[in-house]
Each structure stands twice: as C-alpha cells, then as structure tokens.
Design an enzyme around this catalytic site. Sequence first.
Site: not given
Ligand code: CMC
Length: 438
Positions: A314, A372
């Site tokens: 998240h 989720d």
């Molecule tokens: N699985 C694997 N790796 C992950 C995931 C995941 N679900 N989420 C983040 N990472 C990794 C990412 O690759 C990065 O790694 P590195 O530092 O090596 O490059 C690190 O963790 C930091 O991630 P980020 O992309 O900078 O995090 P963000 O804040 O930009 O993204 C997110 C947040 C929710 C978009 C992402 O965690 C994600 O895509 N999760 C899966 C989709 C999901 O479950 N979304 C629902 C969110 S809750 C409901 C809502 O608010 O809508």
Amino acid sequence: MSSSTTGAKKTVTFTLDGSNRSTTLPVLSGTLGPDVVDIRKLYSDLGVFTYDPGYGETASTESRITFIDGDAGVLLYRGFPIEQLAEQSDFIEVAYLLMEGDLPSPAQLEQFRRGVTYHTMVHEQLRRFFDGFRRDAHPMAVICGVVGALAAFYHDNLDINDARQREIACFRLIAKIPTIAAWAYKYSLGQPFMYPRNDLSYAENFLYMLNAVPTEPYVNNPILSRAMDRILVLHADHEQNASTSTVRLAGSTGANPFACIAAGIAALWGPAHGGANEAVLKMLAEIGKPENIPEFIRQVKDKNAHTKLMGFGHRVYKNFDPRAKIMKETCHEVLGELGIKDEPLLDMAMELERIALSDDYFISRKLYPNVDFYSGIILKAMGIPTSMFTVLFAVARTVGWVSQWKEMVEDPSQRIGRPRQIYTGAAQRDYVPLSRRG
Ligand code: CMC
C-alpha cells in the site's frame, strides 16, 4: 535546507545553491500526522517548483475527514477508529459521520436514513440507458456511464454554490449508486431489474437488488447483510487516494458532482486501486493449487517477471492495513455461515499470507496484506461475480467521494487543481515543411 522553530511557529529555510536567494517557509501542523512545509511562496521567492511524482510527499489539501497513520496501521474516520465503527456502527451512520463531521443523534440519524432511503429509485428513463450497453460490458464501464448521465436527469441540483442543491446531489448519489450497480449486474445476467425496497437497510436492499428475482420470495440472510455492511464501512473513505484525488481535481473546476463521481469511478477501476480485489481472485485462480505458491512467490520477487502479489502493499500503510484484519475475521464468519469448510482459495490466501509475512522480500519492503486481500474471497462466497467486486468498492466509496467533494467546494481557499511539471522534451525549434523532411 534548514528547519527551525521561531517562537511557537516552525519554519523551513531553503537556499538556492549558486544564487543569493533564500526563502523561509512556514511549517503547518494538523491535529495528527507529520507537519507539512507550506511551499506556496517557493516559486515566487526562489523561481523553482517542487517535484514529487505520485504525490508521495505532498499534501494536496487540508481535510478533516479521514486520518491514516500508515506506519502504525491506524485508520480514523472523523477521529473514530475503523475497528470501533466496523464493530459497533453501520454504513448509514458512517455515511452521516463522514459527510456531517460527527456522530448523529437518534433523530438526526433517522432523518438521514430517510433522506437516503427515499432517493433510491432512479428516473425511469435512465433505466433505458442500460439497454445501450453490450450485455458483456464490464459493470464498471456501465456504472461510470450511468453515474455520469445522472447529471442529465437531475438538472435541479447542479448549482454547486447552493448548499441545499449540494446536499440533495450527495443524497442522490449515495442512494442511487446501489440501484445503478445492482442493475448493471442484472443487465449482464439478462435478468429483470429489481426496484429498491425502502423497508430494508442499505446493505440488505443492495443484496436484495443484486440477488432477488420477481418469481421467488427473497429471504435476507442477516450474517451476509452484516458482512456486506461491514465491507461498505471499511471501504467508505481513505483520505486522498487516487480516485478521491481525481474527484477533487475534477470538482476543483466547478464540474457537477455527478461528473466528478463518474471520474472517481474511472480512477477506481485500475488494478493498482479498486480493481485489486478482482485481481486477487484472478491471481489465486492462476496459481491454481498450493504446490504452485513457491514458484509464484519466486516470480513476484523476480523484477523481470513483472508479477505482483495482488492484495499486498500500500502506498500509505507500511504495516498491517487495519481493514485487512477485520476483513480476515469477516471472511471466516461468512464462510462459516455458508457452511463452506474447505475453500481452496482461502487456504491458498492464508498460505500466501504466511509465506509473505516471513519472507525477507516482503518484510524489508514493508508489504502487508491490504483490504483487498480477503474481500474478494468473501464476495465470491456470497455469490457475487468477480466483475462486480470493484463496483461494490465504488458503491461504498461514493460516500467518501461526496464527503470529500463537499468539503472541497465549501473550503474558501479552494482553487482549481493544476499541478506543474518538469519539462524534459525538445527545446523550442522551428517547424520543417513536409517537403523538406526525410
Ligand atoms: N508485490 C510485490 N512487490 C511489491 C508489491 C506487491 N504487491 N507492492 C510493492 N512491491 C514492491 C515494489 O516492486 C517495490 O520494490 P523495489 O523497491 O524493489 O523496486 C517496493 O515494493 C515498493 O513499492 P512501490 O511500487 O514503490 O509502492 P507504491 O506505494 O508505489 O505502490 C501499490 C502501492 C498498492 C500500488 C502496490 O503495493 C501494488 O501494486 N500492490 C498490489 C495491488 C493492490 O493490492 N492494490 C490495492 C491497494 S489497497 C486498495 C486501494 O487503496 O485501492
């Protein structure tokens, strides 16, 4: 950059290297959460903007509605912990709380409940609007279109400068979104639309419109309607997330609330946001069986595989999402009520959670289950198809969107939202006529 406290007031001083220009900017404090540097004079004083793609470090607005402490795993609606609201309140009371700012008295709650209940029908002509969609249209596409079209049917409350019209528009949106969502589902099935019933609660009525058919008596299951109510409460608001910020940005132009909420629905659709609950179930189906989990986790950790563990991670929570804990309990309750003893999807979800919480990749990145991760399993057990999951999220979040939209419109300091950019394209150059090219 240096930070100091002058009297009771903190400031930050920025100096632009290579020039003799510096500026002292105020640091603002909210009730809770980190202080923020007010950079509104930065450009006029130093001639530079700030750069923050994804707005991870930028407060776009002042708000009194929802507070999240992502490190501690805390979520408060108007100061009240989500755990207490999920346990002791219900969706309509939470809607009042989010919109009006405090818990209602019994009389206020009754009036609010009636206000929502008596707006649940939609204009009969809007019913025909559905016929323009293909049967296999994704229900998010349908609700996005139909909610946007509400503006064409309710001309009488489009003046956003009139408090009464704003209030009626908010009531109409909260009241009609379950009807529109349920009809999008019925349309996909080719079943008759069920008209709302004012003798049922918000969650009961929604389940009724989704599941009832005119030929059979409908029996409400209180455990399932309680679970639906809880899902609605948990998704009702989440401060300045992507869809809410979209609603605010659209609203900042003076656009009508129906158009703004349609914009919010569009933003919610993506798999990184509201589409994640649908994506979790697709992921579990693709993994197929528990033996395949180690290979799936290997792919998730491989940067080149572009695979994410959906339902994990998240932008704000770097600890357990408090909503995920409640969802997990609700999941067990619902499966128990429905007599589902062996649900392979739940077994796989629990195994994924166990592995992820002990694996250094997830621990070091602070990736925990989000809301989720379990909600899809609950909804599937309730017989709701995956394509409707994000729609349910939209039904719940409409309350948050209208509350945030109303707060923005009523904020005297509100201006049109207009981010800046760092331009990295071509510098100015002269047009070359086609005859002189290539
Ligand atoms: N699985 C694997 N790796 C992950 C995931 C995941 N679900 N989420 C983040 N990472 C990794 C990412 O690759 C990065 O790694 P590195 O530092 O090596 O490059 C690190 O963790 C930091 O991630 P980020 O992309 O900078 O995090 P963000 O804040 O930009 O993204 C997110 C947040 C929710 C978009 C992402 O965690 C994600 O895509 N999760 C899966 C989709 C999901 O479950 N979304 C629902 C969110 S809750 C409901 C809502 O608010 O809508």
